[in-house]
Design an enzyme around this catalytic site. Sequence first.
Site, PDB file in Angstrom:
ATOM      1  N   SER A 190      59.410  70.342  88.427  1.00 52.74           N
ATOM      2  CA  SER A 190      58.611  69.187  88.016  1.00 52.74           C
ATOM      3  C   SER A 190      59.485  67.986  87.715  1.00 52.74           C
ATOM      4  CB  SER A 190      57.834  69.518  86.740  1.00 52.74           C
ATOM      5  OG  SER A 190      56.957  70.582  86.948  1.00 52.74           O
ATOM      6  N   HIS A 218      57.235  69.475  95.949  1.00 52.17           N
ATOM      7  CA  HIS A 218      56.570  69.553  94.646  1.00 52.17           C
ATOM      8  C   HIS A 218      55.059  69.591  94.823  1.00 52.17           C
ATOM      9  CE1 HIS A 218      55.693  67.643  90.488  1.00 52.17           C
ATOM     10  NE2 HIS A 218      55.774  68.955  90.386  1.00 52.17           N
ATOM     11  N   GLU A 238      54.771  66.242  96.871  1.00 56.23           N
ATOM     12  CA  GLU A 238      55.883  65.285  96.849  1.00 56.23           C
ATOM     13  C   GLU A 238      57.065  65.932  97.580  1.00 56.23           C
ATOM     14  OE1 GLU A 238      55.406  62.648  92.784  1.00 56.23           O
ATOM     15  OE2 GLU A 238      56.208  64.657  92.559  1.00 56.23           O
ATOM     16  N   ASN A 296      54.877  62.824  87.926  1.00 55.02           N
ATOM     17  CA  ASN A 296      55.164  63.203  86.534  1.00 55.02           C
ATOM     18  C   ASN A 296      55.784  62.063  85.726  1.00 55.02           C
ATOM     19  OD1 ASN A 296      54.073  65.732  86.518  1.00 55.02           O
ATOM     20  ND2 ASN A 296      55.943  66.734  87.211  1.00 55.02           N
TER      21      ASN A 296
HETATM   22  N1  CAA Z   1      42.066  78.709  96.212  1.00 55.07           N
HETATM   23  C1  CAA Z   1      41.200  77.941  96.912  1.00 55.07           C
HETATM   24  N2  CAA Z   1      40.218  77.237  96.328  1.00 55.07           N
HETATM   25  C2  CAA Z   1      40.125  77.310  94.984  1.00 55.07           C
HETATM   26  C3  CAA Z   1      40.989  78.071  94.193  1.00 55.07           C
HETATM   27  C4  CAA Z   1      41.996  78.804  94.868  1.00 55.07           C
HETATM   28  N3  CAA Z   1      42.886  79.544  94.217  1.00 55.07           N
HETATM   29  N4  CAA Z   1      40.645  77.923  92.883  1.00 55.07           N
HETATM   30  C5  CAA Z   1      39.599  77.092  92.868  1.00 55.07           C
HETATM   31  N5  CAA Z   1      39.277  76.733  94.132  1.00 55.07           N
HETATM   32  C6  CAA Z   1      38.215  75.847  94.558  1.00 55.07           C
HETATM   33  C7  CAA Z   1      36.869  76.365  94.072  1.00 55.07           C
HETATM   34  O1  CAA Z   1      36.350  77.300  95.006  1.00 55.07           O
HETATM   35  C8  CAA Z   1      36.035  75.102  93.998  1.00 55.07           C
HETATM   36  O2  CAA Z   1      35.524  74.753  95.257  1.00 55.07           O
HETATM   37  P1  CAA Z   1      33.986  74.275  95.399  1.00 55.07           P
HETATM   38  O3  CAA Z   1      33.855  73.125  94.439  1.00 55.07           O
HETATM   39  O4  CAA Z   1      33.895  73.868  96.839  1.00 55.07           O
HETATM   40  O5  CAA Z   1      33.190  75.486  95.015  1.00 55.07           O
HETATM   41  C9  CAA Z   1      37.064  74.012  93.666  1.00 55.07           C
HETATM   42  O6  CAA Z   1      38.353  74.578  93.927  1.00 55.07           O
HETATM   43  C10 CAA Z   1      37.018  73.578  92.221  1.00 55.07           C
HETATM   44  O7  CAA Z   1      37.151  74.706  91.393  1.00 55.07           O
HETATM   45  P2  CAA Z   1      36.203  74.991  90.150  1.00 55.07           P
HETATM   46  O8  CAA Z   1      34.767  74.806  90.506  1.00 55.07           O
HETATM   47  O9  CAA Z   1      36.620  76.312  89.592  1.00 55.07           O
HETATM   48  O10 CAA Z   1      36.636  73.949  89.039  1.00 55.07           O
HETATM   49  P3  CAA Z   1      36.429  72.394  88.842  1.00 55.07           P
HETATM   50  O11 CAA Z   1      35.418  71.781  89.714  1.00 55.07           O
HETATM   51  O12 CAA Z   1      36.249  72.289  87.375  1.00 55.07           O
HETATM   52  O13 CAA Z   1      37.857  71.788  89.262  1.00 55.07           O
HETATM   53  C11 CAA Z   1      40.190  71.414  89.064  1.00 55.07           C
HETATM   54  C12 CAA Z   1      39.035  72.368  88.799  1.00 55.07           C
HETATM   55  C13 CAA Z   1      40.371  71.232  90.569  1.00 55.07           C
HETATM   56  C14 CAA Z   1      41.430  72.080  88.479  1.00 55.07           C
HETATM   57  C15 CAA Z   1      39.886  70.026  88.406  1.00 55.07           C
HETATM   58  O14 CAA Z   1      39.519  70.209  87.064  1.00 55.07           O
HETATM   59  C16 CAA Z   1      41.069  69.094  88.452  1.00 55.07           C
HETATM   60  O15 CAA Z   1      41.335  68.441  89.455  1.00 55.07           O
HETATM   61  N6  CAA Z   1      41.832  69.008  87.324  1.00 55.07           N
HETATM   62  C17 CAA Z   1      43.026  68.179  87.232  1.00 55.07           C
HETATM   63  C18 CAA Z   1      44.193  68.937  87.818  1.00 55.07           C
HETATM   64  C19 CAA Z   1      45.456  68.120  87.819  1.00 55.07           C
HETATM   65  O16 CAA Z   1      45.538  66.996  87.364  1.00 55.07           O
HETATM   66  N7  CAA Z   1      46.512  68.753  88.350  1.00 55.07           N
HETATM   67  C20 CAA Z   1      47.824  68.168  88.362  1.00 55.07           C
HETATM   68  C21 CAA Z   1      48.611  68.717  87.206  1.00 55.07           C
HETATM   69  S1  CAA Z   1      50.240  68.031  87.130  1.00 55.07           S
HETATM   70  C22 CAA Z   1      51.143  68.955  88.169  1.00 55.07           C
HETATM   71  O17 CAA Z   1      50.688  69.889  88.763  1.00 55.07           O
HETATM   72  C23 CAA Z   1      52.571  68.563  88.344  1.00 55.07           C
HETATM   73  C24 CAA Z   1      53.576  69.135  87.433  1.00 55.07           C
HETATM   74  O18 CAA Z   1      54.745  69.199  87.837  1.00 55.07           O
HETATM   75  C25 CAA Z   1      53.295  69.529  86.051  1.00 55.07           C
HETATM   76  P1  NAD Z   2      55.234  80.132  85.192  1.00 55.81           P
HETATM   77  O1  NAD Z   2      55.864  80.386  83.872  1.00 55.81           O
HETATM   78  O2  NAD Z   2      53.761  80.323  85.347  1.00 55.81           O
HETATM   79  O3  NAD Z   2      55.926  81.011  86.328  1.00 55.81           O
HETATM   80  C1  NAD Z   2      57.316  81.136  86.495  1.00 55.81           C
HETATM   81  C2  NAD Z   2      57.578  82.517  87.067  1.00 55.81           C
HETATM   82  O4  NAD Z   2      58.909  82.566  87.550  1.00 55.81           O
HETATM   83  C3  NAD Z   2      57.435  83.619  86.034  1.00 55.81           C
HETATM   84  O5  NAD Z   2      56.448  84.535  86.462  1.00 55.81           O
HETATM   85  C4  NAD Z   2      58.823  84.265  85.987  1.00 55.81           C
HETATM   86  O6  NAD Z   2      58.816  85.669  85.822  1.00 55.81           O
HETATM   87  C5  NAD Z   2      59.371  83.890  87.355  1.00 55.81           C
HETATM   88  N1  NAD Z   2      60.844  83.900  87.426  1.00 55.81           N
HETATM   89  C6  NAD Z   2      61.725  83.453  86.522  1.00 55.81           C
HETATM   90  N2  NAD Z   2      62.993  83.633  86.980  1.00 55.81           N
HETATM   91  C7  NAD Z   2      62.874  84.218  88.206  1.00 55.81           C
HETATM   92  C8  NAD Z   2      63.806  84.649  89.193  1.00 55.81           C
HETATM   93  N3  NAD Z   2      65.127  84.496  89.009  1.00 55.81           N
HETATM   94  N4  NAD Z   2      63.330  85.197  90.330  1.00 55.81           N
HETATM   95  C9  NAD Z   2      61.994  85.348  90.525  1.00 55.81           C
HETATM   96  N5  NAD Z   2      61.063  84.946  89.624  1.00 55.81           N
HETATM   97  C10 NAD Z   2      61.510  84.386  88.488  1.00 55.81           C
HETATM   98  O7  NAD Z   2      55.644  78.641  85.577  1.00 55.81           O
HETATM   99  P2  NAD Z   2      54.944  77.655  86.645  1.00 55.81           P
HETATM  100  O8  NAD Z   2      53.983  76.787  85.936  1.00 55.81           O
HETATM  101  O9  NAD Z   2      54.523  78.456  87.826  1.00 55.81           O
HETATM  102  O10 NAD Z   2      56.197  76.740  87.018  1.00 55.81           O
HETATM  103  C11 NAD Z   2      57.128  77.115  88.016  1.00 55.81           C
HETATM  104  C12 NAD Z   2      57.881  75.894  88.495  1.00 55.81           C
HETATM  105  O11 NAD Z   2      56.938  74.972  89.061  1.00 55.81           O
HETATM  106  C13 NAD Z   2      58.614  75.118  87.386  1.00 55.81           C
HETATM  107  O12 NAD Z   2      59.784  74.560  87.933  1.00 55.81           O
HETATM  108  C14 NAD Z   2      57.614  74.019  87.033  1.00 55.81           C
HETATM  109  O13 NAD Z   2      58.209  72.901  86.463  1.00 55.81           O
HETATM  110  C15 NAD Z   2      57.030  73.701  88.396  1.00 55.81           C
HETATM  111  N6  NAD Z   2      55.674  73.118  88.399  1.00 55.81           N
HETATM  112  C16 NAD Z   2      54.747  73.490  87.491  1.00 55.81           C
HETATM  113  C17 NAD Z   2      53.472  72.921  87.550  1.00 55.81           C
HETATM  114  C18 NAD Z   2      52.405  73.315  86.591  1.00 55.81           C
HETATM  115  O14 NAD Z   2      51.375  72.623  86.534  1.00 55.81           O
HETATM  116  N7  NAD Z   2      52.543  74.368  85.830  1.00 55.81           N
HETATM  117  C19 NAD Z   2      53.164  72.028  88.573  1.00 55.81           C
HETATM  118  C20 NAD Z   2      54.141  71.684  89.522  1.00 55.81           C
HETATM  119  C21 NAD Z   2      55.411  72.230  89.408  1.00 55.81           C
END
Ligand code: CAA
Ligand code: NAD
Length: 285
Positions: A119, A140, A152, A190
């Site tokens: 991330s 990403h 990304e 992010n």
């Molecule tokens: N595989 C395929 N499809 C899936 C699935 C999966 N594993 N899980 C859910 N879906 C589908 C569902 O079937 C559903 O489809 P339909 O609407 O056509 O039935 C759709 O996805 C939406 O799912 P839900 O109905 O269960 O849930 P929702 O409508 O409440 O939406 C959500 C859920 C998509 C997560 C929505 O709440 C959302 O967009 N949330 C924001 C998520 C976000 O901002 N993500 C970015 C986080 S930051 C990041 O990731 C970066 C980082 O590094 C931290």
């Molecule tokens: P998570 O804690 O759900 O999963 C991480 C997994 O990695 C764990 O199951 C752990 O057992 C496994 N692991 C640790 N060391 C390992 C190794 N040496 N070999 C194999 N498996 C190993 O975390 P996450 O949310 O899936 O995040 C994973 C990566 O993705 C991080 O770098 C995170 O920053 C990035 N990321 C997270 C998000 C998010 O929304 N959570 C979104 C985008 C990117």
Amino acid sequence: MAIEKVGVVGGGLMGSGIAQTIAQAGYDVLMAEVNQELLDKGVGRVTGAWTMLTGKGKISEEQAKEYRGRFRGTLDLNEFHDRDLVVEAIIENQDEKKKLFKTLDGILPAGALLVSNTSSLPIVELASVTNRQTQVGGLHFFNPAPVMKLVEVVRTILTSDETVETLKEFARSLGKTPIVAKDSAGFIVNFLLIPYMLAAIRMYEHGMATMEDIDTGMKLGCGYPMGPFELLDYVGLDTTLWAAEAIYREFSDEAYNPPTLLRRMVQAGRYGKKNGKGFWNLNEG
Ligand code: CAA
Ligand code: NAD
């Protein structure tokens, strides 16, 4: 270069979603975890999603069988010897990632690409421990990976044009839209999203509003699908803390300095949805 066989390391929230997405796009996918329990959990998450999608009538039984046929888990990284691309999705810890990149570099074929789903951590540092520095970059994905349309593609100062183009093409083949970001902490999304989530925690810490009202405000006032606390629990509080720390280290900008409450939540073992304890049930004792 042609990509056919893909490896995913880490079967947590992201790794399992990424493996699912890649298998659905027709690639052969091998997913690695650290122990049998976590591997079973990760594999179960992937196959469970296919069962869910079959139940909803979104994919046929035939398709689910096909996906299952080209996906499997392993505990042995040596099985990655024939992979064309490996996506690292382990915990957000640079030392662990460096160790893994070094190991994988010794196992993968010479032409294979090695990418991180980090991330926020510097990817060039991961490239630097390998002998394939031009073939290392970031891919990403966003949570939930099978649903979110963005990827990304992160280009380090060493990544070749060919690698960037292959990664963009690969992202498109998964049905995603790629955007290219520099290897700068937080990349594009992010860098904007983390300070927003941290600001919500600060608002709550300062007693400016309840968590529920902050979430409702952003959902109904701005049309966001989730409020910031819902999203924090969804992303993982541990992952958010580590990502914020990494961006803060790079820019020394207070907007990225993790609020005390986020640290306390992680110290208390409340990681969000992934372990059933987060902000949403903090006040339930
Ligand atoms: N595989 C395929 N499809 C899936 C699935 C999966 N594993 N899980 C859910 N879906 C589908 C569902 O079937 C559903 O489809 P339909 O609407 O056509 O039935 C759709 O996805 C939406 O799912 P839900 O109905 O269960 O849930 P929702 O409508 O409440 O939406 C959500 C859920 C998509 C997560 C929505 O709440 C959302 O967009 N949330 C924001 C998520 C976000 O901002 N993500 C970015 C986080 S930051 C990041 O990731 C970066 C980082 O590094 C931290
Ligand atoms: P998570 O804690 O759900 O999963 C991480 C997994 O990695 C764990 O199951 C752990 O057992 C496994 N692991 C640790 N060391 C390992 C190794 N040496 N070999 C194999 N498996 C190993 O975390 P996450 O949310 O899936 O995040 C994973 C990566 O993705 C991080 O770098 C995170 O920053 C990035 N990321 C997270 C998000 C998010 O929304 N959570 C979104 C985008 C990117």
